[in-house]
Design a protein around this motif. Structure first.
Motif: not given
Length: 134
Positions: A46-56, A87-95, A110-115
């Motif tokens: 959630r903190e990553h979303l807030e840092s880029v001003d995007v709603e959950p 089980e975490i499988t991979m980083v989700c890169d922003p598309c 970048q670096g905030k998209r999630g897992m």
């Protein structure tokens, strides 16, 4: 914590849930974005979303986690939420779809998209459940 599913691909919609079933080898019931085996569920901070001003829910995540940086979870980390085990499988890169929400958002995420994760044990997940690294 927030729980989300997408009713269809390219709908740009995320439906909120109070509780939902995670299904091993599938992801969240009814989510069109699941792409087994590695891309069944997406965890976002959630903190990553807030840092880029995007709603959950806007970036079509499945679980919005509060108080933890999911990007620091290593591949292979197991996470229990409610009755389900992931089980975490991979980083989700922003598309490119992120720029459809707002021009430049892909770069901001970048670096905030999630897992991404797979469901190891099926079970019900509810808003308010603890997110526990195991």
């Amino acid at each position: 914590m927030g729980l989300w599913t997408s009713p269809g691909r390219k709908t740009a919609r995320a439906d909120a849930h109070e509780r939902i079933r995670a299904v091993a080898g599938l992801g969240f019931e009814g989510c069109a974005h699941a792409n087994p085996p590695k891309r069944e569920v997406l965890f976002v901070s959630r903190e990553h979303l807030e840092s880029v001003d995007v709603e959950p829910g806007a970036v079509r995540e499945n679980l919005t986690v509060e108080g933890d940086d999911v990007e620091k979870w290593p591949i292979g980390q197991q996470v229990r939420v409610g009755e389900a085990l992931f089980e975490i499988t991979m980083v989700c890169d922003p598309c490119h779809r992120m720029d459809e929400l707002r021009q430049g958002l892909r770069a901001e995420l970048q670096g905030k998209r999630g897992m991404l994760a797979r469901v190891v044990e099926s079970g019900e997940v509810a808003v308010g459940d603890q997110v526990e690294l195991v």
